[in-house]
Design a protein around this motif. Structure first.
Motif, PDB file in Angstrom:
ATOM      1  N   LEU A 119       0.815  -1.222   0.000  1.00 49.90           N
ATOM      2  CA  LEU A 119       0.000   0.000   0.000  1.00 49.90           C
ATOM      3  C   LEU A 119       0.844   1.266   0.000  1.00 49.90           C
ATOM      4  N   ASP A 120       2.151   1.153  -0.272  1.00 51.59           N
ATOM      5  CA  ASP A 120       2.968   2.369  -0.298  1.00 51.59           C
ATOM      6  C   ASP A 120       2.736   3.117  -1.617  1.00 51.59           C
ATOM      7  N   THR A 131      -1.565  -2.498  -6.603  1.00 48.81           N
ATOM      8  CA  THR A 131      -2.199  -3.482  -5.726  1.00 48.81           C
ATOM      9  C   THR A 131      -3.714  -3.434  -5.839  1.00 48.81           C
ATOM     10  N   LEU A 132      -4.278  -2.240  -5.685  1.00 49.17           N
ATOM     11  CA  LEU A 132      -5.723  -2.110  -5.731  1.00 49.17           C
ATOM     12  C   LEU A 132      -6.256  -2.394  -7.134  1.00 49.17           C
ATOM     13  N   HIS A 159       5.149  -1.061  13.091  1.00 49.34           N
ATOM     14  CA  HIS A 159       5.592  -2.434  13.287  1.00 49.34           C
ATOM     15  C   HIS A 159       5.812  -3.103  11.935  1.00 49.34           C
ATOM     16  N   ALA A 160       6.494  -4.248  11.948  1.00 53.55           N
ATOM     17  CA  ALA A 160       6.756  -4.957  10.697  1.00 53.55           C
ATOM     18  C   ALA A 160       5.456  -5.369  10.009  1.00 53.55           C
ATOM     19  N   SER A 161       4.403  -5.585  10.791  1.00 55.64           N
ATOM     20  CA  SER A 161       3.131  -6.036  10.233  1.00 55.64           C
ATOM     21  C   SER A 161       2.172  -4.894   9.929  1.00 55.64           C
ATOM     22  N   SER A 162       2.607  -3.653  10.152  1.00 57.40           N
ATOM     23  CA  SER A 162       1.698  -2.514  10.011  1.00 57.40           C
ATOM     24  C   SER A 162       1.438  -2.167   8.550  1.00 57.40           C
ATOM     25  N   VAL A 163       0.171  -1.894   8.256  1.00 55.93           N
ATOM     26  CA  VAL A 163      -0.202  -1.333   6.957  1.00 55.93           C
ATOM     27  C   VAL A 163      -1.022  -0.077   7.224  1.00 55.93           C
ATOM     28  N   PRO A 164      -0.979   0.890   6.329  1.00 55.79           N
ATOM     29  CA  PRO A 164      -1.726   2.130   6.549  1.00 55.79           C
ATOM     30  C   PRO A 164      -3.235   1.885   6.468  1.00 55.79           C
ATOM     31  N   PRO A 165      -4.030   2.724   7.121  1.00 63.14           N
ATOM     32  CA  PRO A 165      -5.490   2.534   7.163  1.00 63.14           C
ATOM     33  C   PRO A 165      -6.176   2.994   5.887  1.00 63.14           C
ATOM     34  N   VAL A 166      -5.857   2.321   4.799  1.00 63.50           N
ATOM     35  CA  VAL A 166      -6.428   2.640   3.490  1.00 63.50           C
ATOM     36  C   VAL A 166      -7.745   1.883   3.311  1.00 63.50           C
TER      37      VAL A 166
END
Length: 303
Positions: A177-178, A185-186, A205-212
């Motif tokens: 999601l960067d 991706t989308l 964190h390593a598992s974090s993704v932005p709130p998209v």
């Protein structure tokens, strides 16, 4: 504006049972699921990530809920490239592997064993699917599942294997999601009619993704994990020990209402499963969405 179903991730957590959310007479698994289904139209089964279900268990879920109740089911860990405890495997397959003592990954098991896991896992969900109660199978991929052609091929393999059930896709690697990969991706998910799972979770964190949030199919999915400052804890009650404040819920209600205008159905699941935090936040979020004029589906057997 599409329909919105709000529910929680699980209804059996020990801390929930101890919280007093269930009435005193709800002392059996059947009574608790029936009570839950009188409060929410949707639930996510997380236990299937840790241990694949039996067909008899899925049939009991079917029989204990109203006809228009919906289950989302989390895919078994082995199928999403997560480490899997040997004791979580089917007994005969574990024996065929020589009773391994360490965690296994999909790459560690022979193809015939993997085929059996796929077949049995999906076969167990047949009662829900045939009853029209299976919303989607959640494939939550790990941080090491990075964007690339091999990963995209595997997502399509998961889609094809699960048919006629549908899947939804949650990433735990922020690169998907960067700025470099988000559009790709989308677009990939939309091109293949695959629902994207938007998440709210602790960042950094390593598992974090932005709130998209995004609608890449007629089904959109949102999972709210909370913002515990102990996200890396192995203690579930610490990792998900978070209660959303009113201001946060109002913000999410606005975002979800906007998302629902782009999808026929939106599933919203609170996963801050500590005590009755998840149930309290889900109920309030549904109220706020109704206040915004959203088409919120009530519980099938509402109080």
């Amino acid at each position: 504006m599409g329909k919105i179903l709000v529910g929680t991730a699980s209804w059996t957590d020990k801390s929930l049972l101890a919280s007093g959310w269930y009435p005193p007479e709800a002392t059996t698994p059947e009574a608790r699921l029936r009570f839950y289904a009188s409060r929410f139209p949707l639930v996510e089964v997380d236990a299937t990530y840790y241990h694949p279900p039996s067909e008899r268990t899925a049939a009991s879920w079917r029989d204990r809920t109203p006809g228009d109740f919906t289950f989302n089911v989390k895919a078994f860990s082995l199928l999403t490239h997560h480490p899997t405890r040997p004791d979580a495997l089917y007994k005969d397959l574990r024996a065929a592997l020589g009773e391994p003592r360490r965690s296994l990954y999909l790459r560690d098991v022979p193809e015939d064993v993997a085929e059996q896991v796929w077949s049995r896992f999906l076969g167990a969900l047949r009662p829900l699917r045939e009853a029209g109660k299976l919303g989607a199978v959640l494939f939550q991929f790990p941080p090491w599942f990075r964007p690339g052609s091999a990963s995209r091929r595997y997502i399509l393999e998961c889609r094809d294997r699960c048919r006629p059930a549908r899947i939804c896709v949650e990433f735990r690697n922020a690169a998907w999601l960067d700025d470099e990969h988000r559009r790709e991706t989308l677009g990939f998910l939309a091109d293949h009619d695959l629902p994207y799972v938007g998440v709210d979770m602790p960042q950094g964190h390593a598992s974090s993704v932005p709130p998209v949030l995004a609608a890449t199919s007629d089904l959109a999915v949102v999972r709210l994990h909370g913002h515990s400052d102990k996200w890396t804890s192995r203690v579930i009650e610490e990792r998900f020990g978070y209660l959303y404040a009113e201001e946060e819920l109002r913000d999410w209600a606005g975002r979800i209402a906007a998302l629902s205008q782009e999808a026929a159905i939106t599933h919203v699941l609170t996963n801050n499963c500590c005590a009755d935090n998840s149930q309290r936040n889900a109920a309030r979020l549904a109220e706020l969405l109704e206040g915004l004029g959203a088409d919120v589906i009530p519980p099938p057997d509402g109080p």
